[in-house]
Design a protein around this motif. Structure first.
Motif, PDB file in Angstrom:
ATOM      1  N   GLY A  65       0.816  -1.216   0.000  1.00 57.74           N
ATOM      2  CA  GLY A  65       0.000   0.000   0.000  1.00 57.74           C
ATOM      3  C   GLY A  65       0.847   1.263   0.000  1.00 57.74           C
ATOM      4  N   THR A  66       1.937   1.257   0.738  1.00 58.67           N
ATOM      5  CA  THR A  66       2.803   2.441   0.717  1.00 58.67           C
ATOM      6  C   THR A  66       3.577   2.513  -0.608  1.00 58.67           C
ATOM      7  N   ALA A  67       3.857   1.349  -1.194  1.00 55.57           N
ATOM      8  CA  ALA A  67       4.496   1.361  -2.525  1.00 55.57           C
ATOM      9  C   ALA A  67       3.571   2.021  -3.543  1.00 55.57           C
ATOM     10  N   VAL A  68       2.265   1.772  -3.416  1.00 61.45           N
ATOM     11  CA  VAL A  68       1.289   2.420  -4.302  1.00 61.45           C
ATOM     12  C   VAL A  68       1.387   3.943  -4.149  1.00 61.45           C
ATOM     13  N   GLY A  69       1.455   4.398  -2.901  1.00 61.31           N
ATOM     14  CA  GLY A  69       1.558   5.837  -2.658  1.00 61.31           C
ATOM     15  C   GLY A  69       2.843   6.425  -3.209  1.00 61.31           C
ATOM     16  N   LEU A  70       3.934   5.679  -3.084  1.00 59.96           N
ATOM     17  CA  LEU A  70       5.209   6.137  -3.650  1.00 59.96           C
ATOM     18  C   LEU A  70       5.121   6.221  -5.172  1.00 59.96           C
ATOM     19  N   ALA A  71       4.422   5.267  -5.775  1.00 61.75           N
ATOM     20  CA  ALA A  71       4.252   5.300  -7.231  1.00 61.75           C
ATOM     21  C   ALA A  71       3.429   6.523  -7.640  1.00 61.75           C
ATOM     22  N   TYR A  72       2.417   6.858  -6.856  1.00 58.55           N
ATOM     23  CA  TYR A  72       1.651   8.088  -7.094  1.00 58.55           C
ATOM     24  C   TYR A  72       2.594   9.302  -7.112  1.00 58.55           C
ATOM     25  N   ARG A  73       3.596   9.256  -6.284  1.00 57.39           N
ATOM     26  CA  ARG A  73       4.512  10.384  -6.155  1.00 57.39           C
ATOM     27  C   ARG A  73       5.627  10.336  -7.218  1.00 57.39           C
ATOM     28  N   GLY A  74       5.607   9.311  -8.072  1.00 55.87           N
ATOM     29  CA  GLY A  74       6.577   9.258  -9.167  1.00 55.87           C
ATOM     30  C   GLY A  74       7.739   8.304  -8.945  1.00 55.87           C
ATOM     31  N   TYR A  75       7.677   7.514  -7.878  1.00 58.87           N
ATOM     32  CA  TYR A  75       8.746   6.547  -7.616  1.00 58.87           C
ATOM     33  C   TYR A  75       8.457   5.221  -8.311  1.00 58.87           C
ATOM     34  N   ARG A  76       9.504   4.405  -8.427  1.00 62.79           N
ATOM     35  CA  ARG A  76       9.365   3.063  -8.995  1.00 62.79           C
ATOM     36  C   ARG A  76       9.773   2.052  -7.918  1.00 62.79           C
ATOM     37  N   PRO A  77       8.831   1.692  -7.057  1.00 66.72           N
ATOM     38  CA  PRO A  77       9.187   0.797  -5.945  1.00 66.72           C
ATOM     39  C   PRO A  77       9.412  -0.648  -6.405  1.00 66.72           C
ATOM     40  N   VAL A  78      10.440  -1.242  -5.850  1.00 69.54           N
ATOM     41  CA  VAL A  78      10.696  -2.669  -6.054  1.00 69.54           C
ATOM     42  C   VAL A  78      10.517  -3.328  -4.688  1.00 69.54           C
ATOM     43  N   VAL A  79       9.485  -4.112  -4.582  1.00 69.69           N
ATOM     44  CA  VAL A  79       9.084  -4.677  -3.299  1.00 69.69           C
ATOM     45  C   VAL A  79       9.564  -6.114  -3.203  1.00 69.69           C
ATOM     46  N   GLU A  80      10.144  -6.469  -2.077  1.00 69.37           N
ATOM     47  CA  GLU A  80      10.468  -7.885  -1.855  1.00 69.37           C
ATOM     48  C   GLU A  80       9.464  -8.480  -0.882  1.00 69.37           C
ATOM     49  N   ILE A  81       8.787  -9.524  -1.337  1.00 68.99           N
ATOM     50  CA  ILE A  81       7.968 -10.329  -0.424  1.00 68.99           C
ATOM     51  C   ILE A  81       8.901 -11.454   0.033  1.00 68.99           C
ATOM     52  N   GLN A  82       9.065 -11.590   1.334  1.00 65.36           N
ATOM     53  CA  GLN A  82      10.145 -12.457   1.822  1.00 65.36           C
ATOM     54  C   GLN A  82      10.018 -13.905   1.341  1.00 65.36           C
ATOM     55  N   PHE A  83       8.803 -14.446   1.426  1.00 66.61           N
ATOM     56  CA  PHE A  83       8.538 -15.795   0.925  1.00 66.61           C
ATOM     57  C   PHE A  83       7.162 -15.793   0.258  1.00 66.61           C
ATOM     58  N   ASP A  84       7.017 -16.674  -0.756  1.00 65.31           N
ATOM     59  CA  ASP A  84       5.747 -16.841  -1.466  1.00 65.31           C
ATOM     60  C   ASP A  84       4.525 -16.876  -0.553  1.00 65.31           C
ATOM     61  N   GLY A  85       4.620 -17.653   0.523  1.00 65.99           N
ATOM     62  CA  GLY A  85       3.461 -17.833   1.396  1.00 65.99           C
ATOM     63  C   GLY A  85       3.125 -16.613   2.231  1.00 65.99           C
ATOM     64  N   PHE A  86       3.953 -15.571   2.143  1.00 67.49           N
ATOM     65  CA  PHE A  86       3.680 -14.344   2.907  1.00 67.49           C
ATOM     66  C   PHE A  86       3.034 -13.262   2.045  1.00 67.49           C
ATOM     67  N   VAL A  87       2.727 -13.608   0.808  1.00 67.33           N
ATOM     68  CA  VAL A  87       2.209 -12.579  -0.102  1.00 67.33           C
ATOM     69  C   VAL A  87       0.713 -12.306   0.131  1.00 67.33           C
ATOM     70  N   TYR A  88       0.040 -13.257   0.767  1.00 65.15           N
ATOM     71  CA  TYR A  88      -1.424 -13.140   0.851  1.00 65.15           C
ATOM     72  C   TYR A  88      -1.932 -11.935   1.634  1.00 65.15           C
ATOM     73  N   PRO A  89      -1.299 -11.510   2.716  1.00 63.40           N
ATOM     74  CA  PRO A  89      -1.789 -10.285   3.359  1.00 63.40           C
ATOM     75  C   PRO A  89      -1.750  -9.079   2.422  1.00 63.40           C
ATOM     76  N   ALA A  90      -0.892  -9.136   1.408  1.00 64.27           N
ATOM     77  CA  ALA A  90      -0.775  -8.024   0.458  1.00 64.27           C
ATOM     78  C   ALA A  90      -1.701  -8.202  -0.738  1.00 64.27           C
ATOM     79  N   PHE A  91      -2.413  -9.311  -0.759  1.00 63.45           N
ATOM     80  CA  PHE A  91      -3.189  -9.669  -1.956  1.00 63.45           C
ATOM     81  C   PHE A  91      -4.219  -8.594  -2.296  1.00 63.45           C
ATOM     82  N   ASP A  92      -4.889  -8.062  -1.283  1.00 63.75           N
ATOM     83  CA  ASP A  92      -5.910  -7.042  -1.528  1.00 63.75           C
ATOM     84  C   ASP A  92      -5.312  -5.809  -2.205  1.00 63.75           C
ATOM     85  N   GLN A  93      -4.195  -5.337  -1.687  1.00 61.14           N
ATOM     86  CA  GLN A  93      -3.571  -4.156  -2.292  1.00 61.14           C
ATOM     87  C   GLN A  93      -3.094  -4.469  -3.712  1.00 61.14           C
TER      88      GLN A  93
END
Lengths: 338, 363
Positions: A65-93
């Motif tokens: 969600g904060t990466a989305v806000g950074l992209a709004y501001r003109g940034y190109r965020p590269v996000v690391e999800i630590q492990f595949d199984g930890f991606v689900y809390p971020a699924f909604d965003q």
């Protein structure tokens, strides 16, 4: 040319992207001082500063969600999800925001995010550390989905993903992080094979074997083994899972008439189903046998002492090849039941 | 937990002192108060007109802001052009303050598009439907402001229901950790569709902020001057590098959740009456009157502005063009996507096949 491990190649690609564009920022858990649990971002915080390599609180929705806000501001965020199984809390965003914002705003707001996800099994991990969730993302319009299989592609495609104005979910086969390969660090991105294109890894004539990510090296071994047995396999490394690049697939199946699709992810509703349907639609009259899927089972990823039974290996892939070739000793379990 | 509710204008329209808020509105004379009054009257009229347009079948849906005019105008008028707003779907008053066009206010609700305006033209994101998601976007945007070394701020608008969402709580963690220049502006309108605020929290919502290490103010959300002051305090902190702030504006949703809702099924008419007595516009009118400012000329001017806005909204709404069929495929991706391009070409051909049949029939 330099010889790099898969992990070092991604690190070098990230470094180059950060050198070339000050708007590229990395975000994730433990990616700073530690360099990530797989050390993919090793040394980057030291060289680029804590404001560009950001250790985040432990909240995946918060990271996206904060990466989305950074992209709004003109940034190109590269996000690391630590492990595949930890991606689900971020699924909604990812699904409701990252994937849809360009469509929602009729192109006014771009989401040039890269979401790096170490994925797949084979490293003896506890639960939630070996999953293959790619089909969730290929089913989500607005995302591009990549899975790399070798150090050169890892180096090139992470840069292509970061340069993309569309959001990219970038699946890294974690069990191949230590695989070494030659990497041309001077190669221009503009002359590289575009990110959305598949590659014929081995040419062959008798059957087409298509896979991606961690199973590509296994498929190459299968081609070698099959050749000893007098069977010429054509191996296609998909590289891009969304969009699927049907051109080389169609050309291959029209030549061989036989198709085996392999992936670690569960079978039902997976990419294998999509490819089998897509190829049947496009190549029905060329097919000599039904396309076969050699995949993980429709189970939650099992405990590590059982994972070799779940993961397609050389023998199961070769069994699938025997099956599409109609060889009498092919194990009949590959055949679809009633 | 007892947290003081700060105010500057009582329900009866009496100006009262407050040592926290007063220093931030010393510049607001009766002329400026009249401007805030006009803004609130105009946006209430826009809201009523949009509700009428929905009843007449011109809008698919409308989420009314009735009752929340002071919370939205007071905060919206505190912002600078280079600040950035991330709102939910009820902040028509804030959008009005940002300069969003009247037709753009209803474009989404007519079903033409998902975005009424270009976010960068007015520095306000388009309405967010996923509850609370925008608080993280505001926090991320604020991190970008911080990286840029700018002195702007981001402000997230959300409701009492949203405070239960993980996203809102994660946003507050991130904002506090990085001391991001962001304001969490909670309009506690007491209802999340049919669920009363008591289902979300057992203590004042402003109390949540302390646990995150974020300073909070709890203000009378129906007091436009108090809201203006509180927002200015938070903005000043953000611009000075003091990090995030939390404002709970205590207000009331006088209307339904949306035009599809029926609040008589779940709330007491007495409660509505109690809150009607705390109306945000009436109290400013009373204050202006006591100061001799509510002249017939001003009233006529305000009424004319409201009428003009209502007419402009109606004309703008009815003048909106329907999207063309192939728009369904447009802007999914920023760059070509082979599979979607194939589907687009196929559907284009399919639609064209009807035209071909039609033209044969005509010849």
């Amino acid at each position: 040319m330099s010889v790099l491990t898969f992990g070092q190649a991604i690190n070098a690609g990230l470094r180059k992207a950060m050198d070339q564009d000050p708007k590229v920022v990395l975000m994730g858990e433990d990616i700073g001082k530690l360099g990530g649990v797989f050390r993919i971002t090793d040394g980057l915080q030291k060289d680029f500063g804590a404001h560009r390599v950001i250790d985040t609180p432990l909240a995946e929705a918060g990271i996206l969600g904060t990466a989305v806000g950074l992209a709004y501001r003109g940034y190109r965020p590269v996000v690391e999800i630590q492990f595949d199984g930890f991606v689900y809390p971020a699924f909604d965003q990812i699904v409701c925001q990252v994937a849809k914002l360009h469509y929602r705003t009729r192109g006014a707001v771009s989401m040039p995010l890269t979401i790096r996800v170490p994925f797949g099994g084979g490293i003896g991990s506890p639960e939630h550390h070996s999953e293959s969730p790619e089909a969730y993302f290929t089913h989500t319009s607005g995302l591009r989905v990549i899975s790399v299989s070798n150090p050169q592609d890892a180096y090139t495609m992470i840069q292509q993903a970061i340069a993309s104005n569309d959001p990219v979910v970038f699946f890294e086969p974690k069990r191949r992080y230590h695989t070494k390969g030659e990497v041309d660090e001077e190669a221009e991105l503009s002359t590289a094979l575009p990110m959305g294109r598949a590659r014929v890894a081995v040419e062959g004539t008798d059957a087409t074997l298509v896979t991606y990510g961690p199973l590509v090296p296994t498929a190459l071994d299968a081609a070698t083994a099959a050749l000893d047995d007098g069977v010429s396999l054509e191996v296609i490394d998909l590289r891009s899972l969304s969009p699927l690049d049907y051109e080389p697939l169609v050309a291959s199946v029209r030549k061989t008439g036989r198709l085996v699709i392999a992936h670690e992810a569960a079978q039902s509703g997976g990419l294998g189903a999509e490819i089998a349907a897509g190829i049947t639609e496009r190549c029905f009259e060329y097919l000599e046998a039904p396309p076969i899927r050699v995949t993980g089972f429709d189970i939650p990823y099992p405990p590590s002492k059982l994972e070799t039974h779940h993961l397609p290996d050389l023998d199961r892939i070769l069994d699938g090849v025997d099956h599409v070739l109609g060889r009498p000793y092919a194990f009949r379990a590959q055949e679809a039941g009633a | 937990m007892d947290i003081e509710l700060l105010s500057l204008i009582t329900e009866e329209g009496r100006r009262v002192p407050n040592e926290i808020l007063d220093p931030w509105v010393t510049d607001v004379d009766t002329g400026q108060l009249a401007d805030l009054y006009q803004d609130m009257v105009v946006i209430r009229r826009i809201d009523a007109e949009a509700t009428a347009l929905q009843r007449q079948g011109e809008l698919a849906l409308w989420p009314p802001l009735l009752g929340q005019e002071a919370a939205q105008i007071g905060s919206g008028r505190a912002l600078r052009a280079d600040d950035f707003v991330f709102s939910s779907y009820r902040e028509h008053g804030v959008a009005y303050c940002r300069g969003v066009g009247l037709d753009d206010l209803v474009r989404v609700w007519r079903g033409n598009t998902f975005s009424g305006w270009n976010p960068f033209a007015v520095n306000m994101a388009v309405p967010q439907v996923i509850i609370g998601a925008q608080t993280l976007h505001a926090t991320g945007y604020a991190l970008g402001i911080q990286h840029d070394g700018a002195d702007a701020a981001a402000i997230a608008y959300f409701g009492d229901g949203a405070t239960s969402q993980g996203d809102v709580n994660e946003a507050m963690v991130f904002a506090a950790s990085f001391q991001a220049p962001v304001i969490f502006f909670c309009q506690n309108n007491h209802w999340a569709i049919s669920e009363p605020v008591g289902l979300q929290a057992h203590a004042p919502l402003a109390g949540r902020a302390a646990g995150f290490g974020i300073p909070a103010l709890r203000v009378d959300g129906n007091d436009v001057l108090a809201v203006l002051a509180a927002t200015r305090i938070a903005l000043d902190r953000a611009r000075a590098g003091g990090g995030p702030s939390y404002i709970e504006a205590v207000t009331y949703r006088m209307g339904p959740h949306t035009t599809a809702d029926d609040p008589t099924r779940y709330r007491d008419a007495n409660e509505l009456e109690d809150w009607a007595a705390k109306d945000p516009i009436d109290r400013v009118a009373a204050l202006l009157e006591s100061e001799g400012m509510l002249t017939p000329e001003l009233q006529a001017e305000v009424a004319a502005a409201a009428d003009a806005a209502a007419q402009g909204l109606r004309a703008g709404c009815l003048g909106l063009h329907d999207p063309v069929p192939m728009d369904v495929f447009t802007h999914v991706y920023a760059a070509p996507h082979s599979e979607l391009d194939r589907q687009r070409a196929s559907y284009e051909g399919y639609l064209a096949s009807f035209e071909a049949v039609g033209s044969e029939g005509n010849s």
